[in-house]
Design a protein around this motif. Structure first.
Motif, PDB file in Angstrom:
ATOM      1  N   VAL A  11      24.852   2.494  -0.825  1.00  0.00           N
ATOM      2  CA  VAL A  11      24.481   1.760   0.387  1.00  0.00           C
ATOM      3  C   VAL A  11      23.088   2.165   0.858  1.00  0.00           C
ATOM      4  O   VAL A  11      22.274   1.308   1.225  1.00  0.00           O
ATOM      5  CB  VAL A  11      25.538   1.984   1.505  1.00  0.00           C
ATOM      6  N   ILE A  12      22.801   3.448   0.839  1.00  0.00           N
ATOM      7  CA  ILE A  12      21.481   3.934   1.259  1.00  0.00           C
ATOM      8  C   ILE A  12      20.389   3.339   0.375  1.00  0.00           C
ATOM      9  O   ILE A  12      19.341   2.914   0.864  1.00  0.00           O
ATOM     10  CB  ILE A  12      21.441   5.475   1.243  1.00  0.00           C
ATOM     11  N   ARG A  13      20.625   3.279  -0.924  1.00  0.00           N
ATOM     12  CA  ARG A  13      19.623   2.721  -1.838  1.00  0.00           C
ATOM     13  C   ARG A  13      19.390   1.239  -1.583  1.00  0.00           C
ATOM     14  O   ARG A  13      18.256   0.763  -1.625  1.00  0.00           O
ATOM     15  CB  ARG A  13      20.051   2.938  -3.289  1.00  0.00           C
ATOM     16  N   VAL A  14      20.452   0.483  -1.315  1.00  0.00           N
ATOM     17  CA  VAL A  14      20.296  -0.953  -1.040  1.00  0.00           C
ATOM     18  C   VAL A  14      19.540  -1.164   0.271  1.00  0.00           C
ATOM     19  O   VAL A  14      18.670  -2.027   0.362  1.00  0.00           O
ATOM     20  CB  VAL A  14      21.663  -1.662  -1.025  1.00  0.00           C
ATOM     21  N   ILE A  15      19.835  -0.347   1.277  1.00  0.00           N
ATOM     22  CA  ILE A  15      19.129  -0.457   2.557  1.00  0.00           C
ATOM     23  C   ILE A  15      17.656  -0.134   2.382  1.00  0.00           C
ATOM     24  O   ILE A  15      16.782  -0.848   2.898  1.00  0.00           O
ATOM     25  CB  ILE A  15      19.787   0.441   3.626  1.00  0.00           C
ATOM     26  N   ALA A  21      11.398  -4.283   0.473  1.00  0.00           N
ATOM     27  CA  ALA A  21      11.155  -5.701   0.193  1.00  0.00           C
ATOM     28  C   ALA A  21      10.619  -6.413   1.431  1.00  0.00           C
ATOM     29  O   ALA A  21       9.672  -7.212   1.338  1.00  0.00           O
ATOM     30  CB  ALA A  21      12.433  -6.363  -0.295  1.00  0.00           C
ATOM     31  N   TYR A  22      11.195  -6.133   2.590  1.00  0.00           N
ATOM     32  CA  TYR A  22      10.710  -6.749   3.827  1.00  0.00           C
ATOM     33  C   TYR A  22       9.253  -6.376   4.089  1.00  0.00           C
ATOM     34  O   TYR A  22       8.427  -7.238   4.405  1.00  0.00           O
ATOM     35  CB  TYR A  22      11.583  -6.343   5.015  1.00  0.00           C
ATOM     36  N   LEU A  23       8.941  -5.096   3.973  1.00  0.00           N
ATOM     37  CA  LEU A  23       7.565  -4.642   4.214  1.00  0.00           C
ATOM     38  C   LEU A  23       6.586  -5.259   3.214  1.00  0.00           C
ATOM     39  O   LEU A  23       5.458  -5.599   3.574  1.00  0.00           O
ATOM     40  CB  LEU A  23       7.492  -3.119   4.165  1.00  0.00           C
ATOM     41  N   TYR A  24       7.023  -5.424   1.970  1.00  0.00           N
ATOM     42  CA  TYR A  24       6.154  -6.010   0.954  1.00  0.00           C
ATOM     43  C   TYR A  24       5.896  -7.489   1.248  1.00  0.00           C
ATOM     44  O   TYR A  24       4.755  -7.945   1.215  1.00  0.00           O
ATOM     45  CB  TYR A  24       6.776  -5.846  -0.432  1.00  0.00           C
ATOM     46  N   PHE A  25       6.941  -8.234   1.531  1.00  0.00           N
ATOM     47  CA  PHE A  25       6.785  -9.670   1.758  1.00  0.00           C
ATOM     48  C   PHE A  25       6.192  -9.999   3.123  1.00  0.00           C
ATOM     49  O   PHE A  25       5.711 -11.112   3.339  1.00  0.00           O
ATOM     50  CB  PHE A  25       8.106 -10.398   1.526  1.00  0.00           C
ATOM     51  N   ALA A  26       6.192  -9.045   4.041  1.00  0.00           N
ATOM     52  CA  ALA A  26       5.529  -9.216   5.339  1.00  0.00           C
ATOM     53  C   ALA A  26       4.081  -8.743   5.265  1.00  0.00           C
ATOM     54  O   ALA A  26       3.395  -8.687   6.284  1.00  0.00           O
ATOM     55  CB  ALA A  26       6.283  -8.456   6.422  1.00  0.00           C
ATOM     56  N   ASN A  27       3.628  -8.369   4.071  1.00  0.00           N
ATOM     57  CA  ASN A  27       2.265  -7.898   3.824  1.00  0.00           C
ATOM     58  C   ASN A  27       1.899  -6.639   4.602  1.00  0.00           C
ATOM     59  O   ASN A  27       0.744  -6.424   4.944  1.00  0.00           O
ATOM     60  CB  ASN A  27       1.246  -9.006   4.078  1.00  0.00           C
ATOM     61  N   VAL A  28       2.882  -5.818   4.891  1.00  0.00           N
ATOM     62  CA  VAL A  28       2.610  -4.528   5.512  1.00  0.00           C
ATOM     63  C   VAL A  28       2.152  -3.542   4.449  1.00  0.00           C
ATOM     64  O   VAL A  28       1.226  -2.768   4.665  1.00  0.00           O
ATOM     65  CB  VAL A  28       3.863  -3.997   6.257  1.00  0.00           C
ATOM     66  N   ILE A  29       2.807  -3.583   3.287  1.00  0.00           N
ATOM     67  CA  ILE A  29       2.366  -2.779   2.145  1.00  0.00           C
ATOM     68  C   ILE A  29       1.864  -3.746   1.077  1.00  0.00           C
ATOM     69  O   ILE A  29       2.522  -4.731   0.752  1.00  0.00           O
ATOM     70  CB  ILE A  29       3.487  -1.867   1.595  1.00  0.00           C
ATOM     71  N   THR A  30       0.674  -3.480   0.562  1.00  0.00           N
ATOM     72  CA  THR A  30       0.060  -4.391  -0.403  1.00  0.00           C
ATOM     73  C   THR A  30      -0.584  -3.598  -1.535  1.00  0.00           C
ATOM     74  O   THR A  30      -0.594  -2.370  -1.527  1.00  0.00           O
ATOM     75  CB  THR A  30      -1.023  -5.248   0.278  1.00  0.00           C
ATOM     76  N   GLY A  31      -1.138  -4.322  -2.459  1.00  0.00           N
ATOM     77  CA  GLY A  31      -1.883  -3.702  -3.542  1.00  0.00           C
ATOM     78  C   GLY A  31      -0.994  -2.966  -4.524  1.00  0.00           C
ATOM     79  O   GLY A  31       0.182  -3.285  -4.702  1.00  0.00           O
ATOM     80  N   LEU A  37       6.162   0.170  -5.139  1.00  0.00           N
ATOM     81  CA  LEU A  37       7.334   0.270  -4.264  1.00  0.00           C
ATOM     82  C   LEU A  37       8.321  -0.866  -4.492  1.00  0.00           C
ATOM     83  O   LEU A  37       9.539  -0.654  -4.417  1.00  0.00           O
ATOM     84  CB  LEU A  37       6.902   0.316  -2.800  1.00  0.00           C
ATOM     85  N   ILE A  38       7.834  -2.075  -4.781  1.00  0.00           N
ATOM     86  CA  ILE A  38       8.754  -3.187  -5.020  1.00  0.00           C
ATOM     87  C   ILE A  38       9.502  -2.984  -6.343  1.00  0.00           C
ATOM     88  O   ILE A  38      10.675  -3.329  -6.461  1.00  0.00           O
ATOM     89  CB  ILE A  38       8.047  -4.556  -4.939  1.00  0.00           C
TER      90      ILE A  38
END
Length: 66
Positions: A11-15, A21-31, A37-38
């Motif tokens: 459960v911890i890994r899925v969370i 994934a949210y941070l990546y697709f919200a463009n908070v983490i890029t490059g 990370l993705i």
């Protein structure tokens, strides 16, 4: 492959994967960091579904209740 991951670990890994994934697709983490990370998030989801972590095996670790 023998299961070596308990339900709490899964459960911890899925969370964590969902947060990454949210941070990546919200463009908070890029490059490059974002791509690394993705990919890590994908590995987290995959290992959660199969209940086996290849890094636990060489060390004899298991979070699975016996």
């Amino acid at each position: 492959m023998k299961k070596n991951m308990g339900s709490a670990d899964r459960v911890i890994r899925v969370i964590l994967a969902a947060i990454i994934a949210y941070l990546y697709f919200a463009n908070v983490i890029t490059g490059t960091l974002g791509l690394v990370l993705i990919i890590l998030a994908g590995v987290f989801v995959l290992t959660s579904f199969i209940s086996f972590c290849p890094l636990y095996a060489p060390f004899g670790l298991s979070t699975c209740k016996k």
